[in-house]
Design a protein around this motif. Structure first.
Motif, PDB file in Angstrom:
ATOM      1  N   GLU A 190       0.791  -1.137  -0.099  1.00  0.00           N
ATOM      2  CA  GLU A 190      -0.133  -0.033  -0.204  1.00  0.00           C
ATOM      3  C   GLU A 190       0.835   1.244   0.014  1.00  0.00           C
ATOM      4  N   ASN A 191       0.603   2.033  -0.979  1.00  0.00           N
ATOM      5  CA  ASN A 191       1.550   3.330  -1.020  1.00  0.00           C
ATOM      6  C   ASN A 191       2.956   3.013  -0.954  1.00  0.00           C
ATOM      7  N   GLY A 192       3.565   1.857  -2.012  1.00  0.00           N
ATOM      8  CA  GLY A 192       4.711   1.466  -1.964  1.00  0.00           C
ATOM      9  C   GLY A 192       5.228   0.750  -0.842  1.00  0.00           C
ATOM     10  N   GLU A 193       4.652   0.439   0.220  1.00  0.00           N
ATOM     11  CA  GLU A 193       5.077  -0.208   1.461  1.00  0.00           C
ATOM     12  C   GLU A 193       4.187  -1.341   1.802  1.00  0.00           C
ATOM     13  N   VAL A 194       5.301  -2.541   2.218  1.00  0.00           N
ATOM     14  CA  VAL A 194       4.585  -3.743   2.499  1.00  0.00           C
ATOM     15  C   VAL A 194       3.880  -3.426   3.887  1.00  0.00           C
ATOM     16  N   LYS A 195       2.588  -4.019   4.120  1.00  0.00           N
ATOM     17  CA  LYS A 195       1.934  -3.718   4.994  1.00  0.00           C
ATOM     18  C   LYS A 195       1.194  -5.037   5.589  1.00  0.00           C
ATOM     19  N   SER A 196       1.119  -5.242   6.784  1.00  0.00           N
ATOM     20  CA  SER A 196       0.321  -6.388   7.182  1.00  0.00           C
ATOM     21  C   SER A 196      -1.098  -5.919   7.809  1.00  0.00           C
ATOM     22  N   VAL A 197      -2.034  -6.689   7.223  1.00  0.00           N
ATOM     23  CA  VAL A 197      -3.446  -6.488   7.434  1.00  0.00           C
ATOM     24  C   VAL A 197      -4.313  -7.741   8.228  1.00  0.00           C
ATOM     25  N   SER A 198      -5.092  -7.634   8.920  1.00  0.00           N
ATOM     26  CA  SER A 198      -5.795  -8.691   9.503  1.00  0.00           C
ATOM     27  C   SER A 198      -6.982  -9.613   8.420  1.00  0.00           C
ATOM     28  N   THR A 199      -6.802 -10.555   8.437  1.00  0.00           N
ATOM     29  CA  THR A 199      -7.893 -11.669   7.629  1.00  0.00           C
ATOM     30  C   THR A 199      -9.136 -10.955   7.705  1.00  0.00           C
ATOM     31  N   LEU A 200      -9.927 -11.326   6.719  1.00  0.00           N
ATOM     32  CA  LEU A 200     -11.553 -10.968   6.938  1.00  0.00           C
ATOM     33  C   LEU A 200     -11.766  -9.778   7.074  1.00  0.00           C
ATOM     34  N   THR A 201     -10.824  -8.740   6.604  1.00  0.00           N
ATOM     35  CA  THR A 201     -11.240  -7.336   6.672  1.00  0.00           C
ATOM     36  C   THR A 201     -11.337  -6.712   5.437  1.00  0.00           C
ATOM     37  N   ASP A 202     -11.650  -5.379   5.211  1.00  0.00           N
ATOM     38  CA  ASP A 202     -11.708  -4.555   4.032  1.00  0.00           C
ATOM     39  C   ASP A 202     -12.742  -5.177   3.146  1.00  0.00           C
ATOM     40  N   VAL A 203     -13.908  -5.396   3.549  1.00  0.00           N
ATOM     41  CA  VAL A 203     -14.903  -6.248   2.709  1.00  0.00           C
ATOM     42  C   VAL A 203     -15.240  -5.125   1.545  1.00  0.00           C
ATOM     43  N   GLN A 204     -15.482  -5.701   0.334  1.00  0.00           N
ATOM     44  CA  GLN A 204     -15.906  -4.856  -0.472  1.00  0.00           C
ATOM     45  C   GLN A 204     -16.869  -5.558  -1.741  1.00  0.00           C
ATOM     46  N   GLU A 205     -17.751  -4.826  -2.303  1.00  0.00           N
ATOM     47  CA  GLU A 205     -18.395  -5.393  -3.448  1.00  0.00           C
ATOM     48  C   GLU A 205     -17.789  -5.598  -4.829  1.00  0.00           C
ATOM     49  N   VAL A 206     -17.984  -6.553  -5.429  1.00  0.00           N
ATOM     50  CA  VAL A 206     -17.054  -6.594  -6.658  1.00  0.00           C
ATOM     51  C   VAL A 206     -18.213  -7.083  -7.857  1.00  0.00           C
ATOM     52  N   LYS A 207     -18.281  -6.506  -8.884  1.00  0.00           N
ATOM     53  CA  LYS A 207     -19.228  -6.862  -9.826  1.00  0.00           C
ATOM     54  C   LYS A 207     -18.172  -7.719 -10.887  1.00  0.00           C
ATOM     55  N   THR A 208     -18.692  -9.067 -11.524  1.00  0.00           N
ATOM     56  CA  THR A 208     -18.002  -9.688 -12.447  1.00  0.00           C
ATOM     57  C   THR A 208     -18.618  -9.698 -13.702  1.00  0.00           C
ATOM     58  N   PRO A 209     -18.179 -10.078 -14.603  1.00  0.00           N
ATOM     59  CA  PRO A 209     -18.615 -10.139 -16.112  1.00  0.00           C
ATOM     60  C   PRO A 209     -19.258 -10.959 -16.194  1.00  0.00           C
ATOM     61  N   PHE A 210     -19.541 -12.166 -15.447  1.00  0.00           N
ATOM     62  CA  PHE A 210     -20.120 -13.666 -15.413  1.00  0.00           C
ATOM     63  C   PHE A 210     -21.869 -13.321 -15.332  1.00  0.00           C
ATOM     64  N   LYS A 211     -22.569 -13.638 -16.141  1.00  0.00           N
ATOM     65  CA  LYS A 211     -24.013 -13.327 -15.982  1.00  0.00           C
ATOM     66  C   LYS A 211     -24.656 -13.988 -14.852  1.00  0.00           C
ATOM     67  N   PHE A 219     -12.574 -10.094   0.262  1.00  0.00           N
ATOM     68  CA  PHE A 219     -11.861  -9.450   1.604  1.00  0.00           C
ATOM     69  C   PHE A 219     -10.539 -10.218   1.540  1.00  0.00           C
ATOM     70  N   HIS A 220      -9.631  -9.530   2.423  1.00  0.00           N
ATOM     71  CA  HIS A 220      -8.419 -10.039   2.728  1.00  0.00           C
ATOM     72  C   HIS A 220      -8.396 -11.297   3.145  1.00  0.00           C
ATOM     73  N   THR A 221      -7.418 -12.258   2.787  1.00  0.00           N
ATOM     74  CA  THR A 221      -7.286 -13.757   3.375  1.00  0.00           C
ATOM     75  C   THR A 221      -5.728 -13.931   3.165  1.00  0.00           C
ATOM     76  N   SER A 222      -5.143 -14.676   3.721  1.00  0.00           N
ATOM     77  CA  SER A 222      -3.706 -15.027   4.203  1.00  0.00           C
ATOM     78  C   SER A 222      -3.102 -15.721   2.853  1.00  0.00           C
ATOM     79  N   GLY A 223      -1.819 -15.346   2.525  1.00  0.00           N
ATOM     80  CA  GLY A 223      -0.994 -16.119   1.700  1.00  0.00           C
ATOM     81  C   GLY A 223      -1.201 -16.077   0.140  1.00  0.00           C
TER      82      GLY A 223
END
Length: 365
Positions: A190-211, A219-223
């Motif tokens: 993030e902003n050029g720096e490595v950052k550690s974030v908790s899993t199951l965070t920063d939930v966002q909606e995503v639109k896919t091209p699949f009908k 959301f973030h998961t590990s690995g």
């Protein structure tokens, strides 16, 4: 003489990998301590009219004269047992790769190959693995066009085609692997720096091209980034992340179970197996975005690739999207296409043309 590919683990991923190796012209040696797992794998592969040449319960049982014919070793076993295979690979100077999934364990296994004459390529599952190779292809393509890559975003989900229950999920791979993804922390740039974030965070909606799957959550998961993280950091990419895709509402309930209820790993596994039983009717969605800046005008462009792999009568989508790309890389290693690389291979070392040709032969495009 036809060379031998060794597959460690005779579960769902191992049997799919064995099939793919055979399709690409290799004899098979299957290793699993569970005799019944080998019997099930043999029965499955017999439906395609081919046999496994060798099977053993441990690599230590493999005769030296057979080891001398081995071209490559692919471990499809759980990440926490891969270390058991490595001494045998080092003893016989064998090229080793695995599905990985746990960054700390993969790095530990890689260090054992540092002074060897062979090759080691960890984290070749779906994500990390196939999705990261796609991201690397996008990065290289844009750099060759003279553009500056600013962001790399990877989104991947193994999902049931017909979600059931409040979690809207069914197990499409091992529950231990799922728990590994959902716990701990994820590393991002993030902003050029490595950052550690908790899993199951920063939930966002995503639109896919699949009908059939228009909206999902991520959301973030590990690995999921594995060595993509270091590659993009070294290249001064400003933002790089991996997020898991699920049907909306899933993350909230899992977070309640893991954080608020503080369920034990054993109970988590039991609850998920009860609420989200395994299904073979699945799909794998991969969405990769590589955002660039054009030097001449400073405008932004997005390179994207979206794939939806659907199950068929023979294989689940997770088997195809996980095992077959891993085999494609393993065969590239066996053919010597990466012999000029360092002992520890990264996604930057994959020869994309040959890799994609092998996926096409397997029916994965």
């Amino acid at each position: 003489m036809t060379q031998i590919a060794v597959v460690i683990g005779a579960g769902d991923m191992g049997v799919a990998a064995a099939y793919a190796f055979h399709k690409l012209g290799y004899n098979l040696l299957l290793v699993d301590p569970d005799k019944r797992a080998i019997e099930r794998a043999v029965a499955k592969l017999n439906t395609f009219n081919f046999n496994i040449q060798y099977s053993f319960s441990s690599v230590d049982q493999i005769p030296d004269e057979v080891s001398a014919q081995v071209a490559v070793v692919l471990s499809c076993a759980p990440f926490y047992v891969n270390y058991k295979v490595i001494p045998w690979c080092l003893k016989h100077n064998l090229k080793y790769c695995d599905l990985g999934g746990n960054t700390a364990i993969s790095e530990s296994n890689q260090r054992k190959f540092l002074k060897s004459k062979s090759l080691c390529f960890t984290d070749l599952g779906l994500a990390p693995g196939y999705a990261n190779i796609i991201a690397e292809e996008g990065y290289k393509e844009k750099m060759e066009q003279g553009e500056t890559v600013d962001e790399v975003r990877i989104y991947v989900g193994g999902l049931p085609t017909r979600p059931q229950g409040r979690l809207k999920y069914n197990l499409v791979f091992s529950v231990e692997g799922l728990r590994n993804e959902y716990t701990g922390h994820a590393s991002i740039i993030e902003n050029g720096e490595v950052k550690s974030v908790s899993t199951l965070t920063d939930v966002q909606e995503v639109k896919t091209p699949f009908k059939d799957v228009t909206w999902l959550e991520c959301f973030h998961t590990s690995g999921g980034l594995a060595n993509t993280l270091n590659l993009m950091k070294e290249r001064n990419v400003k933002h790089c992340s991996y997020k898991t895709l699920r049907y909306p509402g899933h993350c909230h309930l899992v977070k309640f179970m893991m954080d608020d209820l503080n369920v034990s790993p054993k109970d988590f596994d039991r609850y998920m197996q009860h609420a989200c039983p395994k299904t073979k009717k699945d799909q794998v969605i991969i969405m990769v975005n590589v955002c660039t800046t054009i030097p001449s005008g400073g405008s932004t462009k997005i390179w994207s690739r979206e794939l939806c792999v659907l199950h068929n009568d023979d294989w689940t989508a997770m088997q195809m999207a996980t095992s077959w790309p891993a085999v494609a890389v393993a065969v590239c290693m066996a053919e010597g296409l990466m012999n000029d690389k360092a002992p520890i291979l990264t996604y930057a070392d994959v020869p994309h043309k040959q890799f994609n040709e092998k996926l096409s032969l397997l029916g994965l495009k």
